[in-house]
Scaffold this active site. Structure first.
Site, PDB file in Angstrom:
ATOM      1  N   GLU B  45       0.862  -1.191   0.000  1.00 63.90           N
ATOM      2  CA  GLU B  45       0.000   0.000   0.000  1.00 63.90           C
ATOM      3  C   GLU B  45       0.891   1.232   0.000  1.00 63.90           C
ATOM      4  OE1 GLU B  45      -2.709   0.192   3.267  1.00 63.90           O
ATOM      5  OE2 GLU B  45      -3.545  -1.783   2.877  1.00 63.90           O
ATOM      6  N   ASP B  56      -6.165   8.263  11.028  1.00 62.71           N
ATOM      7  CA  ASP B  56      -4.827   7.774  11.371  1.00 62.71           C
ATOM      8  C   ASP B  56      -4.365   8.217  12.750  1.00 62.71           C
ATOM      9  OD1 ASP B  56      -3.762   6.189   9.181  1.00 62.71           O
ATOM     10  OD2 ASP B  56      -4.106   7.993   7.983  1.00 62.71           O
TER      11      ASP B  56
END
Lengths: 396, 264
Positions: B45, B56
């Site tokens: 990724e 995040d």
């Protein structure tokens, strides 16, 4: 971008992580139930009346009207609410809903601290835990409000990521909500965020517009010609406008913050200069660079210092139903002085943007017209900052 | 069979590392891709940095800030994909980005160019299933899977997400944000069993996975394991050495050793 009944044209939507989606689905259903529940409305309106002091008056600004020589000016006095601004209307509504949903904790983001204070206040009232996320820069600038929230029993968490201001506090509130989504309720302070938040905040704030309509009909026997409100996320404005959107003869005006000027990089004029994009759960106008990175906003008024805006305002801008313009820091300060001297009312710096917009508008209007300003909050919180800036202006 | 489908034919444990493009520099990211391929990862990724990464935790937030300080854009990530394909890289590449940078790039242009550049999927953490339909049509037009998430909180929504899933289905291990952790959601096993029942594509688990024992444990339940923050932290700790050419190879070696360790 698609459209649906949950959107405002193409604006709005639910752009959040998967972890939060079920919470939004539940919220939508509980909010729908609450809207149809007489006991919910009764409880909320009792708190509006007996706790917050509603209805707030619609004050005829006689001296200001005479000084300007234009339309009759009325002030919707949201500054007279408990905790000093319209924020409490929404905080009470969402907190009651949270309680019905069995949540034990409220999470909120705050810029200057007004929404944080309102949330901490209702958490104390309803015996709930409260966590307020605030950018580290704002924590430094607003020490007194931090203390005020702590005094009310809330935990204030300083956010050190990104630009350390409101947008970063909102990111952190979203993260912490995702971590505690089973027992915590995210009490968003403005008419933004993912569906159904913008719709819900409007529902809880429309008491401003509904009261204004009733009061002006009583005093003048007709609707106003112009209604002016300030726009950060836009909750006081959408609450005020809600009652007039279906009356095309009433001209609606939203005033955003031009900061140092719309020709500089230091402003918060999202609708005037921004472009649509996705931030904090909805598709709406944003201040961003060509790569889609969000730009920092600037305004003397912490409540307007945000690079996004509620999605319904984006829609109302595109349809032209509301006219949006921007007011500079300096113009807002002039409006503060004027309202203090002529009416004995110290407005919040946010609300001073609406006052300033109204001053400009009044020049183009005749004596037989009526203009209403939404005075969303009182300026006690801003005295220090107003003094500092007026001092600077004098030195120039 | 697509590159991504082939990767899921390889023997377990299958590891999918996440790295932020341009952390600490695009040059280093390119070397990491090449070396991780040699270490036998199943797919990679590649993150596009965003100013407001609300899903995040602190480690990936900081990586995004480092990448933004290098002015890394969506365009750079696509270019990097092209370059590693030219160098013969065969590992599936997944473009990972919040929605706004992609919207501003142009969604159709993005899907078309990412497909041409040799990407094998797109992950958008703030695009839930309900908002994805306009982008799913692009995904099928350009044969580039739009990878969906399921979380322990997905509940009733899990079935339709699983039945429409493309590429692989990203299972979120626990509530909250990305970031290393020792505890995963209660009842994680029944959750993963349910996901497997509905998913028409392979499953991968991410969020909080940092140790070889986690990889081993989850490999019993899902088809691949995604490691982000733990790896990004190793990169952050070696930032200076990765930038300096004379110390780069050794620092890369240490990071790759960690990747291999995770697969043991």
């Amino acid at each position: 971008m698609g459209t649906s009944s949950r959107r405002f044209g193409v604006y709005g939507g639910q752009f959040v992580g998967e972890t939060l989606m079920n919470a939004l689905v539940e919220l939508e259903s509980e909010f729908a139930k609450a809207q149809n529940s007489p006991s919910f409305a009764e409880e909320l309106h009792q708190l509006y009346r007996e706790y917050s002091g509603r209805p707030t008056p619609l004050t005829y600004a006689k001296r200001l009207t005479e000084y300007l020589g234009g339309p009759k000016i009325y002030l919707k006095r949201e500054d007279l609410n408990h905790t000093g601004a319209h924020k409490i209307n929404n905080a009470l509504g969402q907190a009651l809903l949270a309680k019905r949903m069995g949540k034990s904790k409220l999470i909120a983001e705050t810029g200057a601290g007004q929404h944080g204070v309102a949330t901490a206040t209702v958490a104390a009232l309803l015996d709930m835990e409260c966590e307020v996320y605030m950018g580290a820069e704002d924590v430094k600038r607003q020490e007194l409000n931090v203390f005020r929230m702590e005094l009310l029993g809330a935990k204030v968490i300083s956010v050190h990521s990104g630009t350390k201001t409101l947008k970063d506090a909102t990111n952190e509130a979203l993260r912490q909500w995702a971590a505690q989504v089973e027992h915590a309720f995210y009490l968003i302070g403005s008419a933004l965020g993912p569906y159904p938040y913008p719709q819900m905040v409007k529902y809880f704030q429309r008491v401003i517009g509904d009261e204004t309509k009733e009061q002006i009909l009583e005093k003048e026997g007709r609707l106003p010609d112009d209604v002016v409100a300030c726009i950060g996320g836009g909750s006081n404005a959408i609450g005020m406008f809600a009652a007039f959107l279906d009356h095309p003869e009433v001209r609606l005006h939203g005033m955003e913050a031009a900061g140092a000027g719309v020709d500089t990089k230091e402003h918060a004029a999202t609708l005037t200069l921004g472009r649509p994009g996705v931030l904090h759960g909805s598709y709406t106008y944003l201040l961003q660079d060509e790569y889609g990175q969000i730009l920092p906003a600037h305004s003397i008024s912490a409540g307007l210092d945000y690079p996004g805006v509620g999605p319904e305002h984006s829609f109302l801008k595109d349809t032209g139903r509301v006219r949006y313009a921007a007011i500079t820091d300096r113009e807002a300060l002039e409006a503060v002085s004027l309202l203090c001297r002529y009416e004995g009312i110290l407005p919040a710096l946010e609300s001073a943007h609406a006052v300033s917009g109204a001053l400009k508008l009044a020049k183009e209007r005749s004596k037989d017209e009526i203009l209403v300003i939404c005075l969303s909050g009182r300026g006690d919180k801003d005295v220090e900052s107003i003094r500092k800036h007026m001092g600077k202006e004098k030195q120039k | 069979m697509s590159r991504l489908a082939l990767a899921f034919e390889q023997p377990a444990p299958r590891l999918i590392p996440f790295i932020m493009t341009g952390d600490p520099s695009i040059e280093v990211t390119e070397e990491l891709i090449i070396e991780m391929e040699q270490a036998g990862v199943a797919a990679i990724e590649l993150g596009v940095p965003f100013s407001d990464p609300s899903a995040d935790g602190p480690v990936i937030q900081a990586a995004g800030e480092r990448a933004l300080s290098q002015q890394v854009t969506c365009h750079d990530v696509l270019q990097l994909g092209r370059r590693v394909r030219e160098r013969g890289c065969q590992t599936p590449l997944i473009l990972f980005s919040y929605l706004n940078p992609l919207l501003q790039y142009g969604m159709e242009k993005l899907f078309q160019e990412a497909s041409e550049a040799g990407f094998d999927g797109v992950i958008i953490p703030d695009l839930p299933f309900e908002e994805s339909s306009p982008f799913r049509s692009l995904s099928s037009r350009y044969q580039l899977p739009l990878i969906s998430f399921v979380a322990p909180t997905s509940r009733k929504r899990m079935q339709k997400i699983g039945e429409e899933a493309e590429g692989f289905l990203y299972c979120i291990s626990s509530l909250g944000t990305t970031g290393t952790r020792q505890e995963f959601a209660d009842r994680i096993e029944p959750f993963l069993q349910e996901v497997k029942r509905y998913s028409r594509v392979p499953t991968a688990i991410g969020f909080g996975i940092s140790e070889p024992k986690h990889v081993r444990y989850f490999s019993e339940w899902v088809d691949a394991v995604i490691v982000g923050s733990a790896l990004v932290q190793k990169i952050a700790e070696r930032k200076e050495r990765l930038i300096q050419k004379n110390s780069r190879q050794q620092a890369l070696g240490e990071i790759i050793a960690f990747v291999k360790e995770l697969r043991k």
